[in-house]
Scaffold this motif. Structure first.
Motif, PDB file in Angstrom:
ATOM      1  N   LYS A 121      25.909  19.900 -46.482  1.00  0.00           N
ATOM      2  CA  LYS A 121      25.281  18.672 -46.978  1.00  0.00           C
ATOM      3  C   LYS A 121      25.039  18.831 -48.478  1.00  0.00           C
ATOM      4  O   LYS A 121      24.391  19.796 -48.902  1.00  0.00           O
ATOM      5  N   GLU A 122      25.598  17.901 -49.264  1.00  0.00           N
ATOM      6  CA  GLU A 122      25.451  17.957 -50.715  1.00  0.00           C
ATOM      7  C   GLU A 122      24.798  16.677 -51.227  1.00  0.00           C
ATOM      8  O   GLU A 122      25.119  15.597 -50.750  1.00  0.00           O
ATOM      9  N   LYS A 123      23.931  16.827 -52.213  1.00  0.00           N
ATOM     10  CA  LYS A 123      23.330  15.651 -52.840  1.00  0.00           C
ATOM     11  C   LYS A 123      24.323  15.144 -53.885  1.00  0.00           C
ATOM     12  O   LYS A 123      24.760  15.876 -54.760  1.00  0.00           O
ATOM     13  N   LYS A 124      24.716  13.880 -53.750  1.00  0.00           N
ATOM     14  CA  LYS A 124      25.663  13.252 -54.688  1.00  0.00           C
ATOM     15  C   LYS A 124      25.002  12.001 -55.230  1.00  0.00           C
ATOM     16  O   LYS A 124      24.981  10.968 -54.558  1.00  0.00           O
ATOM     17  N   GLY A 125      24.430  12.072 -56.413  1.00  0.00           N
ATOM     18  CA  GLY A 125      23.757  10.896 -56.952  1.00  0.00           C
ATOM     19  C   GLY A 125      22.607  10.491 -56.040  1.00  0.00           C
ATOM     20  O   GLY A 125      21.717  11.263 -55.749  1.00  0.00           O
ATOM     21  N   GLY A 126      22.662   9.261 -55.541  1.00  0.00           N
ATOM     22  CA  GLY A 126      21.597   8.745 -54.695  1.00  0.00           C
ATOM     23  C   GLY A 126      21.839   8.899 -53.208  1.00  0.00           C
ATOM     24  O   GLY A 126      21.150   8.287 -52.404  1.00  0.00           O
ATOM     25  N   TYR A 127      22.813   9.682 -52.806  1.00  0.00           N
ATOM     26  CA  TYR A 127      23.099   9.832 -51.377  1.00  0.00           C
ATOM     27  C   TYR A 127      23.543  11.261 -51.070  1.00  0.00           C
ATOM     28  O   TYR A 127      23.779  12.056 -51.971  1.00  0.00           O
ATOM     29  N   PHE A 128      23.632  11.557 -49.780  1.00  0.00           N
ATOM     30  CA  PHE A 128      24.123  12.863 -49.349  1.00  0.00           C
ATOM     31  C   PHE A 128      25.560  12.728 -48.877  1.00  0.00           C
ATOM     32  O   PHE A 128      25.935  11.736 -48.261  1.00  0.00           O
ATOM     33  N   GLN A 129      26.341  13.728 -49.171  1.00  0.00           N
ATOM     34  CA  GLN A 129      27.734  13.776 -48.728  1.00  0.00           C
ATOM     35  C   GLN A 129      27.897  15.034 -47.878  1.00  0.00           C
ATOM     36  O   GLN A 129      27.279  16.057 -48.141  1.00  0.00           O
ATOM     37  N   TYR A 130      28.727  14.937 -46.867  1.00  0.00           N
ATOM     38  CA  TYR A 130      28.947  16.058 -45.955  1.00  0.00           C
ATOM     39  C   TYR A 130      30.384  16.541 -46.062  1.00  0.00           C
ATOM     40  O   TYR A 130      31.311  15.743 -46.170  1.00  0.00           O
ATOM     41  N   ARG A 131      30.536  17.855 -46.029  1.00  0.00           N
ATOM     42  CA  ARG A 131      31.864  18.476 -46.048  1.00  0.00           C
ATOM     43  C   ARG A 131      32.043  19.224 -44.727  1.00  0.00           C
ATOM     44  O   ARG A 131      31.145  19.957 -44.314  1.00  0.00           O
ATOM     45  N   TYR A 132      33.198  19.049 -44.124  1.00  0.00           N
ATOM     46  CA  TYR A 132      33.473  19.680 -42.834  1.00  0.00           C
ATOM     47  C   TYR A 132      34.673  20.613 -42.940  1.00  0.00           C
ATOM     48  O   TYR A 132      35.719  20.233 -43.467  1.00  0.00           O
ATOM     49  N   THR A 133      34.480  21.823 -42.434  1.00  0.00           N
ATOM     50  CA  THR A 133      35.571  22.791 -42.324  1.00  0.00           C
ATOM     51  C   THR A 133      35.406  23.527 -41.006  1.00  0.00           C
ATOM     52  O   THR A 133      34.319  23.571 -40.431  1.00  0.00           O
ATOM     53  N   ILE A 134      36.497  24.113 -40.558  1.00  0.00           N
ATOM     54  CA  ILE A 134      36.426  24.944 -39.361  1.00  0.00           C
ATOM     55  C   ILE A 134      36.057  26.359 -39.810  1.00  0.00           C
ATOM     56  O   ILE A 134      36.520  26.819 -40.854  1.00  0.00           O
ATOM     57  N   THR A 135      35.186  27.021 -39.076  1.00  0.00           N
ATOM     58  CA  THR A 135      34.738  28.376 -39.430  1.00  0.00           C
ATOM     59  C   THR A 135      35.731  29.412 -38.899  1.00  0.00           C
ATOM     60  O   THR A 135      36.632  29.086 -38.114  1.00  0.00           O
ATOM     61  N   ASP A 136      35.532  30.654 -39.309  1.00  0.00           N
ATOM     62  CA  ASP A 136      36.373  31.736 -38.775  1.00  0.00           C
ATOM     63  C   ASP A 136      36.210  31.845 -37.260  1.00  0.00           C
ATOM     64  O   ASP A 136      37.180  32.057 -36.540  1.00  0.00           O
ATOM     65  N   SER A 137      34.974  31.682 -36.775  1.00  0.00           N
ATOM     66  CA  SER A 137      34.740  31.706 -35.321  1.00  0.00           C
ATOM     67  C   SER A 137      35.491  30.558 -34.647  1.00  0.00           C
ATOM     68  O   SER A 137      36.046  30.724 -33.558  1.00  0.00           O
ATOM     69  N   GLY A 138      35.486  29.415 -35.295  1.00  0.00           N
ATOM     70  CA  GLY A 138      36.211  28.255 -34.768  1.00  0.00           C
ATOM     71  C   GLY A 138      37.708  28.512 -34.718  1.00  0.00           C
ATOM     72  O   GLY A 138      38.369  28.171 -33.734  1.00  0.00           O
ATOM     73  N   LYS A 139      38.237  29.131 -35.772  1.00  0.00           N
ATOM     74  CA  LYS A 139      39.678  29.452 -35.808  1.00  0.00           C
ATOM     75  C   LYS A 139      40.028  30.440 -34.695  1.00  0.00           C
ATOM     76  O   LYS A 139      41.060  30.307 -34.041  1.00  0.00           O
ATOM     77  N   GLU A 140      39.156  31.430 -34.504  1.00  0.00           N
ATOM     78  CA  GLU A 140      39.380  32.428 -33.459  1.00  0.00           C
ATOM     79  C   GLU A 140      39.368  31.760 -32.076  1.00  0.00           C
ATOM     80  O   GLU A 140      40.251  32.009 -31.242  1.00  0.00           O
ATOM     81  N   PHE A 141      38.387  30.901 -31.850  1.00  0.00           N
ATOM     82  CA  PHE A 141      38.302  30.172 -30.585  1.00  0.00           C
ATOM     83  C   PHE A 141      39.534  29.293 -30.395  1.00  0.00           C
ATOM     84  O   PHE A 141      40.131  29.255 -29.316  1.00  0.00           O
ATOM     85  N   LEU A 142      39.926  28.600 -31.444  1.00  0.00           N
ATOM     86  CA  LEU A 142      41.071  27.687 -31.391  1.00  0.00           C
ATOM     87  C   LEU A 142      42.368  28.433 -31.084  1.00  0.00           C
ATOM     88  O   LEU A 142      43.257  27.890 -30.418  1.00  0.00           O
ATOM     89  N   SER A 143      42.466  29.680 -31.539  1.00  0.00           N
ATOM     90  CA  SER A 143      43.700  30.450 -31.328  1.00  0.00           C
ATOM     91  C   SER A 143      43.964  30.728 -29.848  1.00  0.00           C
ATOM     92  O   SER A 143      45.088  31.062 -29.466  1.00  0.00           O
ATOM     93  N   MET A 144      42.954  30.547 -29.000  1.00  0.00           N
ATOM     94  CA  MET A 144      43.129  30.777 -27.565  1.00  0.00           C
ATOM     95  C   MET A 144      43.728  29.558 -26.853  1.00  0.00           C
ATOM     96  O   MET A 144      43.998  29.608 -25.665  1.00  0.00           O
ATOM     97  N   TYR A 145      43.904  28.472 -27.586  1.00  0.00           N
ATOM     98  CA  TYR A 145      44.387  27.228 -26.982  1.00  0.00           C
ATOM     99  C   TYR A 145      45.650  26.740 -27.680  1.00  0.00           C
ATOM    100  O   TYR A 145      45.823  26.946 -28.872  1.00  0.00           O
ATOM    101  N   GLU A 146      46.482  26.090 -26.922  1.00  0.00           N
ATOM    102  CA  GLU A 146      47.661  25.439 -27.495  1.00  0.00           C
ATOM    103  C   GLU A 146      47.207  24.065 -27.982  1.00  0.00           C
ATOM    104  O   GLU A 146      46.909  23.188 -27.187  1.00  0.00           O
ATOM    105  N   THR A 147      47.133  23.900 -29.291  1.00  0.00           N
ATOM    106  CA  THR A 147      46.569  22.664 -29.838  1.00  0.00           C
ATOM    107  C   THR A 147      47.581  21.815 -30.587  1.00  0.00           C
ATOM    108  O   THR A 147      47.245  20.738 -31.053  1.00  0.00           O
ATOM    109  N   LYS A 148      48.780  22.297 -30.730  1.00  0.00           N
ATOM    110  CA  LYS A 148      49.755  21.562 -31.541  1.00  0.00           C
ATOM    111  C   LYS A 148      50.208  20.294 -30.838  1.00  0.00           C
ATOM    112  O   LYS A 148      50.750  20.333 -29.745  1.00  0.00           O
ATOM    113  N   VAL A 149      49.961  19.189 -31.499  1.00  0.00           N
ATOM    114  CA  VAL A 149      50.438  17.886 -31.056  1.00  0.00           C
ATOM    115  C   VAL A 149      51.482  17.480 -32.086  1.00  0.00           C
ATOM    116  O   VAL A 149      51.169  17.409 -33.277  1.00  0.00           O
TER     117      VAL A 149
END
Length: 170
Positions: A71-99
């Motif tokens: 969560k970042e303060k940008k002027g008069g509002y908050f902006q959110y940045r989303y990324t997948i974490t290393d734990s998320g990448k590790e979890f994701l590697s156990m699944y076939e996700t390619k569409v």
């Protein structure tokens, strides 16, 4: 249920980083309208199609440590940045996700600004109506955004370009 979480994590992994809650919502909605396998239900809201389910899913994945929300303060509002974490990448590697072709569409959408994706998702929300009626709806429900005829035309062209990426053989 877990498949929906995995698909969302895969979308974030493919996109790298998504800046803004609205942008994330629009990217998933547009992907769903392109017949990619997202199951979230959307209704029309202030900024176009919105999914409470998607918001809750992001919150769950953040609480599990699979997605990072900054969560970042940008002027008069908050902006959110989303990324997948290393734990998320590790979890994701156990699944076939390619569409097929989804990653290309997500990367392309992530290069667009939120305002434009809001317009594109609104056009798609009313895609059961003739184009002229969609334009009238946009000018009514999105009056504050002051979308020009050129921007609306560009949104239609963009949707067609995404459809070609999503289903190149057609």
């Amino acid at each position: 249920m877990l498949n929906d979480h995995v698909r969302l994590m895969g979308a974030l992994a493919a996109s790298g980083e998504i800046i803004g809650r609205k942008k994330l919502q629009k990217m998933i909605y547009i992907s769903k309208k392109l017949d990619f396998p997202f199951q979230e239900r959307f209704q029309f809201h202030f900024y176009g199609p919105y999914s409470e389910e998607l918001t809750l899913r992001v919150e769950e994945l953040t609480n599990l440590g699979f997605i990072e929300e900054v969560k970042e303060k940008k002027g008069g509002y908050f902006q959110y940045r989303y990324t997948i974490t290393d734990s998320g990448k590790e979890f994701l590697s156990m699944y076939e996700t390619k569409v097929p072709h989804l990653d290309e569409c997500l990367v392309n959408m992530n290069e667009q600004n939120s305002r434009f994706l809001e317009l594109v998702s609104t056009v798609l929300y009313f895609d059961n109506l003739p184009q002229q009626e969609v334009i009238e709806k946009i000018q009514t429900v999105k009056a504050k955004q002051k979308y020009s005829a050129a921007e609306i035309d560009e949104a239609y062209k963009y949707i067609e370009s995404l459809k070609k990426i999503a289903k190149p053989q057609e």
